[in-house]
Design a protein around this motif. Structure first.
Motif, short mmCIF file in Angstrom:
data_model
loop_
_atom_site.label_atom_id
_atom_site.label_comp_id
_atom_site.label_asym_id
_atom_site.label_seq_id
_atom_site.Cartn_x
_atom_site.Cartn_y
_atom_site.Cartn_z
N LEU A 196 0.67 -0.81 -0.07
CA LEU A 196 0.49 0.31 0.01
C LEU A 196 1.02 1.13 -0.29
O LEU A 196 0.88 1.61 1.35
N HIS A 197 1.51 1.84 -1.37
CA HIS A 197 2.01 2.77 -1.48
C HIS A 197 1.49 3.75 -0.97
O HIS A 197 0.84 5.09 -2.29
N PHE A 198 1.48 4.56 -0.33
CA PHE A 198 1.01 6.22 -0.49
C PHE A 198 1.81 7.31 -0.58
O PHE A 198 2.83 6.67 -0.47
N PHE A 199 1.43 8.43 -0.80
CA PHE A 199 2.25 9.34 -1.07
C PHE A 199 1.73 10.56 0.04
O PHE A 199 1.10 10.76 0.69
N SER A 200 3.26 11.07 0.41
CA SER A 200 3.12 12.75 1.43
C SER A 200 2.50 13.36 0.87
O SER A 200 3.26 14.14 -0.83
N PRO A 201 1.84 14.39 1.74
CA PRO A 201 1.34 13.20 2.91
C PRO A 201 0.33 12.66 2.53
O PRO A 201 -1.00 13.43 1.89
N ALA A 202 0.45 11.59 3.17
CA ALA A 202 -0.54 10.88 3.45
C ALA A 202 -1.84 11.18 3.25
O ALA A 202 -3.07 10.53 2.37
N HIS A 203 -2.29 12.19 3.96
CA HIS A 203 -3.69 12.81 4.13
C HIS A 203 -4.29 13.08 3.80
O HIS A 203 -5.38 13.63 3.54
N VAL A 204 -3.56 13.63 2.20
CA VAL A 204 -4.10 14.78 1.58
C VAL A 204 -3.77 14.35 0.32
O VAL A 204 -4.22 14.73 -0.54
N MET A 205 -2.79 13.46 -0.54
CA MET A 205 -2.56 12.78 -1.39
C MET A 205 -3.30 12.33 -2.69
O MET A 205 -3.58 11.05 -1.53
N ARG A 206 -4.02 12.44 -3.22
CA ARG A 206 -5.13 11.11 -3.61
C ARG A 206 -4.61 10.27 -3.64
O ARG A 206 -5.62 9.00 -4.41
N LEU A 207 -3.47 9.67 -4.94
CA LEU A 207 -2.78 8.00 -4.34
C LEU A 207 -2.43 7.17 -3.70
O LEU A 207 -1.74 7.58 -3.22
N LEU A 208 -3.11 6.02 -4.34
CA LEU A 208 -2.31 4.90 -3.65
C LEU A 208 -2.42 3.83 -4.31
O LEU A 208 -2.63 3.32 -5.35
N GLU A 209 -1.38 3.79 -4.54
CA GLU A 209 -0.48 2.27 -5.21
C GLU A 209 -1.00 1.14 -4.93
O GLU A 209 0.03 0.90 -3.54
N VAL A 210 -1.46 0.32 -5.01
CA VAL A 210 -1.64 -1.36 -4.46
C VAL A 210 -1.30 -2.78 -4.88
O VAL A 210 -1.44 -2.83 -6.17
N VAL A 211 -0.48 -2.44 -4.22
CA VAL A 211 1.38 -3.06 -4.79
C VAL A 211 0.69 -5.47 -5.12
O VAL A 211 0.67 -5.68 -4.33
N ARG A 212 1.01 -5.98 -6.06
CA ARG A 212 0.32 -6.92 -5.94
C ARG A 212 1.86 -7.95 -6.24
O ARG A 212 2.44 -7.78 -7.13
N GLY A 213 2.06 -8.36 -5.09
CA GLY A 213 2.90 -9.84 -4.84
C GLY A 213 3.08 -10.92 -5.49
O GLY A 213 1.54 -11.19 -6.02
N LYS A 214 3.72 -11.67 -5.38
CA LYS A 214 3.16 -12.72 -6.36
C LYS A 214 2.44 -14.20 -5.95
O LYS A 214 1.99 -14.72 -6.27
N ASP A 215 2.22 -13.70 -4.42
CA ASP A 215 1.01 -14.72 -3.72
C ASP A 215 0.36 -13.85 -3.24
O ASP A 215 -0.27 -14.65 -2.56
N SER A 216 0.00 -12.85 -3.19
CA SER A 216 -0.88 -11.49 -2.55
C SER A 216 -2.09 -12.85 -2.82
O SER A 216 -2.69 -12.51 -4.53
N ALA A 217 -3.48 -12.66 -2.55
CA ALA A 217 -4.09 -13.76 -2.14
C ALA A 217 -5.30 -11.93 -2.90
O ALA A 217 -5.15 -11.23 -2.53
N GLU A 218 -6.66 -12.30 -3.93
CA GLU A 218 -6.74 -11.65 -4.90
C GLU A 218 -7.77 -10.98 -4.21
O GLU A 218 -8.30 -9.83 -3.84
N ASP A 219 -8.43 -11.94 -2.67
CA ASP A 219 -9.30 -10.56 -1.35
C ASP A 219 -8.26 -10.12 -1.21
O ASP A 219 -8.72 -8.88 -0.56
N ALA A 220 -7.08 -10.26 -0.68
CA ALA A 220 -6.25 -8.86 0.03
C ALA A 220 -6.07 -8.25 -0.73
O ALA A 220 -6.61 -7.10 -0.63
N LEU A 221 -6.06 -8.34 -2.18
CA LEU A 221 -5.56 -7.13 -2.68
C LEU A 221 -7.20 -6.17 -2.94
O LEU A 221 -7.18 -4.90 -3.13
N ALA A 222 -8.52 -6.93 -2.74
CA ALA A 222 -9.10 -6.39 -3.22
C ALA A 222 -9.88 -5.53 -1.93
O ALA A 222 -10.77 -4.05 -2.23
#
Length: 676
Positions: free
Chosen positions: A411-437
């Motif tokens: 969960l790559h937030f951008f600084s300042p995290a309470h202001v910046m709108r973007l959030l990269e949700v990063v998929r690892g090779k084993d990350s479960a679909e419902d975890a990403l969801a």
């Protein structure tokens, strides 16, 4: 009574068939002597949420919205708009054409066209100022802000807020108007004494002096001085030109790209895990910002920091931010107290045992982060999601230290995290679909724009930005100066130039990363030593009073420093470069080519699922101008032959270590591109 229901699910967009239906129903009501008044209301969850944006790239089909509004005003019987859900854009313009407006308490109204690179085109700039005055109308039209029902009532944008059944209340209001009309367009603009010049100046500044903002101000002001019929015609003519402008097309591209990115390639259809209790490790700038974003969104948060003093500073930062919202009127004292009450703190990771999702926001060091994850693996409950806020590190290496890699996501937030709108949700090779969801669901809960990224160095945003900054450093070595590069790219529309950004964030961050990579760097790859030399001199940016610029007059006042120019000239000489002058156009094109080339590489590697996702990331997280659509949109609108030739030249200039991207991956039209 005639009650006309608009039924065009899911959001009652104002399409051609809706307009045809309204005209036919209004004509029937006008001709029926038994009908005394008319109510227009939306079926389903909304009144009219706006126009169908897909129509805007084409010639608009008849009948157009102004014809419907004229039919309402020409109808001999009063017409009341009964609003619920969203009444935005053309939907609110339709309501402004009615004799009265009544709204359910949860309704939002507004004219968001400016946020789409356009102006209202069906009388919004003429009718709204007749209700609320010129200065207030300039603010609302140029900002595109949504206004809640109670505020709209106070301003006079609507006439009533319904406390009970909306249809019954609207019917009563309409019958009370029977036998008379109340056309907004016939009213005089109120003279409320507000400073119209100040409102216009503020709107132009906030709107970055874009042409459509200037046009909106001009038309709103015309409401006082130009005959209504002429003013409406002038507004429509400008609207028709602006809706097909390159800027409006770029913004519409982003609108659809952001909507698709939020779906995560279908992850939005995967059931998310429960998300009520949220844990944050680390109370530094990033951790405190993440915790603040979460409590403001209604989540219960446990903030853990091993250093008591650091924890105290983090909590103080959070409370200060909430207090500022109270002072500005954006939050009541009661809401502030409730927000603060959702934050719990601890000095031991054991306090996170009951959390549904935990995000670490500790220092960007692999050994430190893996130690945190090993500890969390033994503490977190089964099914809890463990997420890393890493910007560059290998998520799979972090997940491998746990016995639950399927529960690990980025969960790559951008600084300042309470202001910046973007959030990269990063998929690892084993990350479960419902975890990403669940990561997507969290982004939605926090009001963020999510983009699913693959586990590649820098993910999407930092990867592209690193290539952009590297090529800007190449230009320094070849003949440009920092202020020349920054000035050119800010004139293009970037919020800040790359060297001003580096000074703001600190040169030492990238320096540490380069030091960590030194042993694996290709010795033949082109390497610019200028930033290293500045760091060795202690010029780490604003925090040390000097970086690419000098900050003798304060952190917000960077000035050209001859010492930096001397460093650049020495580095150029040591690299054997013959310096030459750059035009602003050459700087801009070189930087955009670098982004486009890296975008193609990121897409080929799987760092990004779609090319459009790259535009969403660069616009929402890195200051790329929204009206330019992003580097992929820019590339698609370039001459393909020239783009390919210039990209070849770019890679040649960059030398060994720079790969050539397959630009065809970017240029495929979105309408036929397969999505994940």
């Amino acid at each position: 009574m005639a009650v006309l229901f608009i039924d065009n699910p899911p959001v009652n967009a104002g399409s051609r068939t809706v307009r045809e239906g309204l005209l036919a129903a209004l004509a029937a009501a006008a001709a029926d002597p038994a009908i005394a008044a008319v109510v227009i209301m939306g079926d389903g969850r909304s009144f009219i949420s706006g126009s169908d944006l897909k129509e805007f790239d084409l010639p608009l089909a008849e009948p157009q919205l102004p014809a419907v509004i004229r039919a309402i005003e020409d109808c001999p019987k009063p017409v009341v708009a009964a609003l619920h859900g969203a009444a935005l854009g053309g939907g609110f313009e339709l309501a402004l054409g009615c004799d009265a407006r009544i709204a359910a308490p949860t309704t939002v109204v507004g004219l968001p066209e400016a946020s789409l690179g356009m102006i209202p085109g069906a009388g919004g700039t003429q009718r709204l100022p007749r209700l609320i005055g010129i200065a207030r109308a300039i603010d609302l039209v140029c900002s595109g802000r949504r206004v809640a029902a109670e505020e709209a009532l106070r301003d006079g944008m609507i006439d009533q807020v319904a406390t009970g059944d909306l249809r019954a209340a609207a019917t009563a209001l309409a019958l009370g108007l029977a036998g008379r009309k109340s056309r907004v367009i016939e009213r005089a603009v109120p003279n409320d004494g507000a400073d119209e010049g100040a409102a216009a100046a503020a709107a132009l500044k906030a709107g970055r002096n874009r042409p459509h903002i200037a046009a909106a101000i001009r038309h709103v002001r015309a409401a006082r001085s130009v005959p209504a019929a002429q003013a409406l015609a002038d507004e429509r003519a400008d609207f028709q030109g602006l809706r097909v402008s390159p800027e409006a097309k770029a913004i519409r591209h982003l609108f659809f790209a952001e909507r698709e990115a939020a779906r995560g390639g279908g992850l939005n259809k995967v059931p998310a895990r429960p998300l009520a209790r949220f844990g944050v490790v680390g109370a530094g700038t990033m951790g405190a910002g993440i915790a603040l974003a979460a409590i403001q969104a209604g989540l219960r948060v446990v903030l853990v920091e091993q250093d008591p003093a650091a924890l105290q500073r983090g909590v103080a930062t959070i409370k200060a931010q909430i207090a500022r919202r109270v002072e500005s009127g954006r939050l009541t004292e009661a809401d502030a107290a409730a927000t603060n009450a959702r934050l719990a703190t601890a000095l031991d990771l054991q306090a996170l045992a009951d959390c549904d999702l935990i995000v670490e926001g500790v220092v960007e060091d692999l050994a430190f982060k893996t130690a945190v994850f090993r500890a969390l693996d033994g503490i977190a409950k089964p099914g809890a999601i463990l997420s890393s806020n890493t910007s560059y590190l290998d998520l799979d290496a972090i997940a491998a230290t746990t016995d639950r890699p399927q529960d690990v996501i980025g969960l790559h937030f951008f600084s300042p995290a309470h202001v910046m709108r973007l959030l990269e949700v990063v998929r690892g090779k084993d990350s479960a679909e419902d975890a990403l969801a669940t990561g997507l669901a969290l982004a939605n809960r926090l009001g963020k724009q999510p983009v699913v990224a693959g586990n590649w160095f820098g993910f999407i945003g930092n990867r592209l930005y690193a290539a952009y900054r590297r090529h800007c450093e190449f230009m320094l070595e070849e003949g440009a100066l920092p202020q020349e590069v920054d000035k050119a790219l800010e004139a293009f529309g970037f919020a800040m130039g790359p060297f001003a950004v580096t000074d703001l964030s600190g040169l030492d961050i990238a320096w540490r990363m380069r030091q960590q990579q030194a042993s694996t760097r290709d010795p033949a790859a082109r390497y610019v030593t200028i930033p290293d030399r500045l760091c060795e001199m202690g010029r780490l940016g604003r925090k040390t009073g000097a970086g690419y610029y000098s900050y003798a007059d304060g952190p917000g006042h960077g000035t050209h420093d001859p010492e930096v120019e001397a460093v650049i000239l020495a580095a150029s000489a040591d690299a054997g470069r013959t310096r030459h002058a750059f035009t602003a156009e050459e700087i801009i094109r070189r930087a955009l080519l670098a982004l486009a080339n890296e975008a193609a590489l990121a897409l080929a590697d799987g760092a990004a699922m779609t090319a459009d996702d790259i535009d969403v990331v660069l616009v929402n997280g890195y200051g790329f101008p929204r009206w330019a659509g992003g580097p992929v949109h820019w590339a698609r609108n370039e001459d393909p032959g020239r783009l390919i030739r210039d990209c070849d030249a770019l890679v040649t200039l960059a030398g060994p270590g720079t790969r050539r991207g397959d630009l065809s991956l970017l240029l495929t039209p979105p309408s036929v591109r397969a999505r994940g």
